[in-house]
Write a protein that holds these residues in place. Structure first.
Motif, PDB file in Angstrom:
ATOM      1  N   LYS A 151       0.831  -1.213   0.000  1.00 13.41           N
ATOM      2  CA  LYS A 151       0.000   0.000   0.000  1.00 13.41           C
ATOM      3  C   LYS A 151       0.867   1.266   0.000  1.00 13.41           C
ATOM      4  N   ASP A 152       0.503   2.190  -0.895  1.00  9.26           N
ATOM      5  CA  ASP A 152       1.186   3.491  -1.018  1.00  9.26           C
ATOM      6  C   ASP A 152       2.683   3.375  -1.341  1.00  9.26           C
ATOM      7  N   LYS A 153       3.078   2.282  -1.931  1.00  7.14           N
ATOM      8  CA  LYS A 153       4.503   2.111  -2.281  1.00  7.14           C
ATOM      9  C   LYS A 153       4.717   2.306  -3.780  1.00  7.14           C
ATOM     10  N   VAL A 154       5.922   2.811  -4.115  1.00  4.96           N
ATOM     11  CA  VAL A 154       6.392   2.795  -5.498  1.00  4.96           C
ATOM     12  C   VAL A 154       7.380   1.633  -5.584  1.00  4.96           C
ATOM     13  N   LEU A 155       7.183   0.740  -6.552  1.00  7.10           N
ATOM     14  CA  LEU A 155       7.938  -0.514  -6.566  1.00  7.10           C
ATOM     15  C   LEU A 155       9.088  -0.467  -7.571  1.00  7.10           C
ATOM     16  N   ILE A 156      10.216  -1.020  -7.144  1.00 11.35           N
ATOM     17  CA  ILE A 156      11.372  -1.088  -8.052  1.00 11.35           C
ATOM     18  C   ILE A 156      12.080  -2.428  -7.824  1.00 11.35           C
ATOM     19  N   PHE A 157      12.376  -3.147  -8.906  1.00 14.37           N
ATOM     20  CA  PHE A 157      13.060  -4.440  -8.762  1.00 14.37           C
ATOM     21  C   PHE A 157      14.525  -4.235  -8.383  1.00 14.37           C
ATOM     22  N   ASP A 158      15.023  -5.124  -7.552  1.00  9.97           N
ATOM     23  CA  ASP A 158      16.398  -5.047  -7.057  1.00  9.97           C
ATOM     24  C   ASP A 158      17.365  -5.587  -8.114  1.00  9.97           C
ATOM     25  N   GLU A 159      17.486  -4.841  -9.204  1.00  8.37           N
ATOM     26  CA  GLU A 159      18.379  -5.235 -10.308  1.00  8.37           C
ATOM     27  C   GLU A 159      19.094  -3.993 -10.791  1.00  8.37           C
ATOM     28  N   LEU A 160      20.397  -4.086 -11.044  1.00  5.86           N
ATOM     29  CA  LEU A 160      21.104  -2.962 -11.656  1.00  5.86           C
ATOM     30  C   LEU A 160      21.177  -3.198 -13.160  1.00  5.86           C
ATOM     31  N   MET A 161      20.911  -2.150 -13.917  1.00  4.77           N
ATOM     32  CA  MET A 161      20.999  -2.244 -15.381  1.00  4.77           C
ATOM     33  C   MET A 161      22.438  -1.928 -15.774  1.00  4.77           C
ATOM     34  N   SER A 162      23.030  -2.785 -16.616  1.00  6.46           N
ATOM     35  CA  SER A 162      24.433  -2.492 -16.958  1.00  6.46           C
ATOM     36  C   SER A 162      24.505  -1.425 -18.049  1.00  6.46           C
ATOM     37  N   ASN A 213       4.215  -9.185 -14.038  1.00  5.58           N
ATOM     38  CA  ASN A 213       2.747  -9.193 -14.032  1.00  5.58           C
ATOM     39  C   ASN A 213       2.184  -9.695 -12.703  1.00  5.58           C
ATOM     40  N   GLY A 214       2.861 -10.668 -12.102  1.00  2.00           N
ATOM     41  CA  GLY A 214       2.426 -11.169 -10.796  1.00  2.00           C
ATOM     42  C   GLY A 214       2.502 -10.068  -9.746  1.00  2.00           C
ATOM     43  N   LEU A 215       3.588  -9.302  -9.783  1.00  2.00           N
ATOM     44  CA  LEU A 215       3.752  -8.207  -8.825  1.00  2.00           C
ATOM     45  C   LEU A 215       2.683  -7.133  -9.050  1.00  2.00           C
ATOM     46  N   LYS A 216       2.396  -6.850 -10.314  1.00  2.00           N
ATOM     47  CA  LYS A 216       1.374  -5.834 -10.611  1.00  2.00           C
ATOM     48  C   LYS A 216       0.020  -6.246 -10.042  1.00  2.00           C
ATOM     49  N   ALA A 217      -0.295  -7.545 -10.139  1.00  2.00           N
ATOM     50  CA  ALA A 217      -1.594  -8.025  -9.621  1.00  2.00           C
ATOM     51  C   ALA A 217      -1.681  -7.778  -8.110  1.00  2.00           C
ATOM     52  N   ILE A 218      -0.596  -8.056  -7.379  1.00  2.00           N
ATOM     53  CA  ILE A 218      -0.576  -7.797  -5.925  1.00  2.00           C
ATOM     54  C   ILE A 218      -0.668  -6.293  -5.664  1.00  2.00           C
ATOM     55  N   ALA A 219       0.059  -5.521  -6.487  1.00  2.00           N
ATOM     56  CA  ALA A 219       0.107  -4.064  -6.308  1.00  2.00           C
ATOM     57  C   ALA A 219      -1.275  -3.440  -6.444  1.00  2.00           C
ATOM     58  N   VAL A 220      -2.059  -3.918  -7.430  1.00  2.00           N
ATOM     59  CA  VAL A 220      -3.409  -3.381  -7.618  1.00  2.00           C
ATOM     60  C   VAL A 220      -4.264  -3.706  -6.392  1.00  2.00           C
ATOM     61  N   ARG A 221      -4.182  -4.940  -5.928  1.00  2.00           N
ATOM     62  CA  ARG A 221      -4.986  -5.358  -4.746  1.00  2.00           C
ATOM     63  C   ARG A 221      -4.611  -4.550  -3.505  1.00  2.00           C
ATOM     64  N   ASP A 222      -3.318  -4.307  -3.333  1.00  2.00           N
ATOM     65  CA  ASP A 222      -2.842  -3.628  -2.119  1.00  2.00           C
ATOM     66  C   ASP A 222      -2.991  -2.109  -2.172  1.00  2.00           C
ATOM     67  N   GLY A 223      -3.150  -1.543  -3.368  1.00  2.00           N
ATOM     68  CA  GLY A 223      -3.206  -0.083  -3.490  1.00  2.00           C
ATOM     69  C   GLY A 223      -1.830   0.565  -3.539  1.00  2.00           C
ATOM     70  N   ALA A 224      -0.906  -0.060  -4.260  1.00  2.00           N
ATOM     71  CA  ALA A 224       0.404   0.569  -4.494  1.00  2.00           C
ATOM     72  C   ALA A 224       0.252   1.715  -5.481  1.00  2.00           C
ATOM     73  N   ILE A 225       1.273   2.565  -5.577  1.00  2.00           N
ATOM     74  CA  ILE A 225       1.175   3.761  -6.435  1.00  2.00           C
ATOM     75  C   ILE A 225       1.590   3.448  -7.874  1.00  2.00           C
ATOM     76  N   ALA A 226       2.757   2.828  -8.035  1.00  5.58           N
ATOM     77  CA  ALA A 226       3.295   2.605  -9.386  1.00  5.58           C
ATOM     78  C   ALA A 226       4.444   1.623  -9.316  1.00  5.58           C
ATOM     79  N   ILE A 227       4.849   1.118 -10.480  1.00  5.24           N
ATOM     80  CA  ILE A 227       6.074   0.332 -10.581  1.00  5.24           C
ATOM     81  C   ILE A 227       7.006   1.077 -11.542  1.00  5.24           C
TER      82      ILE A 227
END
Ligand SMILES: [Zn+2]
Length: 525
Positions: A151-162, A213-227
């Motif tokens: 809820k109310d989170k902006v999501l970012i995957f723990d990956e560095l882009m080379s 897509n799996g994370l987005k589905a949880i994010a919508v249910r929880d009320g996250a802000i964006a990815i």
């Protein structure tokens, strides 16, 4: 010495070949008029202004697409083309327009971001602020630990882009050696190149799609802000933005997915890894159009005049739809402008074609060549069962342009060897413009493939590949006016010659059902 003998041998062979090959009738009077109109009276750059600056991004079924389509219809009607119209090709889905986008990091310091919501993603419903949360999950099962915590989170995957430090030249013109190699190809299918392209595509998807897509589905249910999304290609201010959500009528509006540069993405990941809290403000407004979910192409014609041949057709086209982050100048306003300019040239010099010339400006190309596939299905035949319609016998050829602003250097035969001699002769009057390479090779992933999958001769020109495809920098200034003029002139000549020729362009045998990938155009392996 070896070389000299070789050249003499080749010349001898070419002479022999020319003696037996069918001589094409070329009306040099008309070709010279086309050259003059195309190279000295060109309007291609004026057309480009209208397609890009004046109308904006042209995502399929968006208001921007509709504005540009209306312009093309008005413009082509004013030149004297007949029956210019929006032509429905089947169900597409929702239109999508971006109405507002404010995205910034607010803590531990203020950073404005180069950020673009992907197409068909939802907005925030007003301004929102939240912590950025690091997500680490290699597969869908690992996502379960986040349920109820977004809820109310902006999501970012723990990956560095080379970041690739090697300098790439800004302009890549094809060399003479490169063109020579193309013309010597003896196989239609370059499977090695195809494999390389597929591997490149896979490498760009660093986080598996099902995990996102799996994370987005949880994010919508929880009320996250964006990815937040990024890729190794997104650097130095240029980011590549395409689809972020589904568009079919029954699909949900999806979750807000924002593309940002790898520099900003990596910076936030590094801070979060050191447990520094990162906060963001996000205010995004997107608009979904659901009233009319049919897809439309723009179609217009120059009517044929020969009583016996006027029902036969030669087509030319390019896709009008674009990505969302700029005005799609090189992908593919360039192709649209060249094709529109080609029919303008033909009208301006007052030709009376024997066959009917039909121009198509496609939609849905970026979603899988949907507009051209729908058009071919309803007009010529269905690739899925090879049920052919009467007009299948009447199309001589389709010419496509979709590899950016670079000039025409030749044409891909798509394995249609029988057309080689014809095209070689048609290129002769344009040798001074460097247009001469006829290659047996297949090239794919754009609208001529829709014709080839039902056994129709669809061709894509060989071009200098100068593109800023799908990026936020794909704007008017990346167009090269002299290249566009050259391309329009040659396309106009090819279309004219096809319309005037006694016979149709030769065809390959019908493909076996289900053997060609309908988007890449390569054989399914
Ligand atoms: Zn394109």
């Amino acid at each position: 010495m070896y070389k000299i003998i070789n050249v003499v041998g080749c010349l001898f062979f070419m002479c022999m070949h020319a003696t037996y090959a069918q001589q094409e009738k070329i009306d040099m009077n008309v070709i010279n008029k086309i050259r003059k109109e195309g190279l000295t009276n060109s309007q291609v750059i004026d057309i480009a202004f209208h397609v890009t600056d004046a109308n904006g991004p042209r995502v399929t079924n968006s208001y921007g697409f509709k504005r540009a389509a209306d312009y093309a219809i008005r413009q082509m009607t004013s030149w004297g083309l007949k029956n210019a119209r929006l032509d429905p090709w089947g169900e597409f889905g929702k239109g999508w327009d971006l109405e507002k986008s404010y995205v910034a990091m607010t803590s531990p310091w203020y950073r404005s971001l180069i950020a673009y919501p992907k197409t068909w993603t939802a907005g925030t419903n007003g301004p929102r602020s939240g912590d950025v949360m690091l997500i680490s999950a290699k597969d869908s099962a690992e996502l379960a630990k986040y349920a109820g915590k977004l809820k109310d989170k902006v999501l970012i995957f723990d990956e560095l882009m080379s970041y690739d430090h090697s300098n790439r030249p800004a302009i890549l013109r094809r060399s003479d050696e490169d063109l020579q190699k193309l013309s010597e190809a003896t196989m239609a299918e370059d499977t090695a190149a195809y494999r390389r392209r597929m591997e490149r595509g896979r490498a760009q998807n660093i986080i598996p799609r099902n995990v996102v897509n799996g994370l987005k589905a949880i994010a919508v249910r929880d009320g996250a802000i964006a990815i937040l999304s990024s890729s190794p290609e997104n650097h130095s201010g240029t980011v590549f933005v395409l689809q972020g959500g589904p568009y079919r009528k029954t699909d949900p509006d999806n979750f807000l997915d924002i593309m940002i540069g790898l520099e900003d993405y990596n910076s936030m990941v590094r801070m979060l890894r050191r447990n520094m809290p990162v906060r963001m403000d996000v205010d995004v407004k997107t608009k979904f159009q659901t009233e009319d979910t049919q897809g439309y192409n723009v179609i217009a014609a120059i009517t044929g005049t020969d009583p016996k041949l006027k029902d036969e057709i030669v087509m030319l086209g390019a896709h009008l739809d674009s990505g969302p982050a700029a005005t799609g100048a090189t992908d593919n306003a360039a192709g649209v402008c060249v094709m529109m300019e080609a029919v303008r040239i033909l009208k301006a010099i007052g030709i009376e074609p024997r066959r009917t010339i039909r121009i198509a400006l496609w939609s849905g190309e970026e979603q899988g060549l949907l507009g051209s596939r729908g058009y071919v299905r309803k007009t010529f035949g269905d690739a899925e069962n090879m049920k052919l319609l009467p007009d299948h016998q009447k199309l001589s050829a389709y010419y496509n342009l979709d590899y950016g602003t670079g000039k025409v250097l030749g044409i891909h035969l798509q394995g249609n060897e029988a057309a080689r001699n014809i095209f070689q002769q048609w290129f002769k009057p344009f040798d001074d413009l460097r247009a001469r390479t006829v290659t047996l090779l297949n090239t794919g992933s754009t609208d001529h493939i829709s014709f080839n999958t039902v056994g129709l001769p669809g061709f894509q020109f060989v071009q200098d590949r100068l593109v800023t495809q799908h990026s936020n920098m794909d704007s008017y200034d990346h167009l090269m006016p002299d290249d566009l003029k050259q391309s329009a002139t040659i396309v106009a000549a090819f279309v004219y010659n096809t319309a005037m020729r006694d016979a149709l362009i030769p065809r390959k045998p019908l493909p076996v059902i289900g053997t060609i990938d309908p988007v890449s155009g390569f054989k399914k392996q």
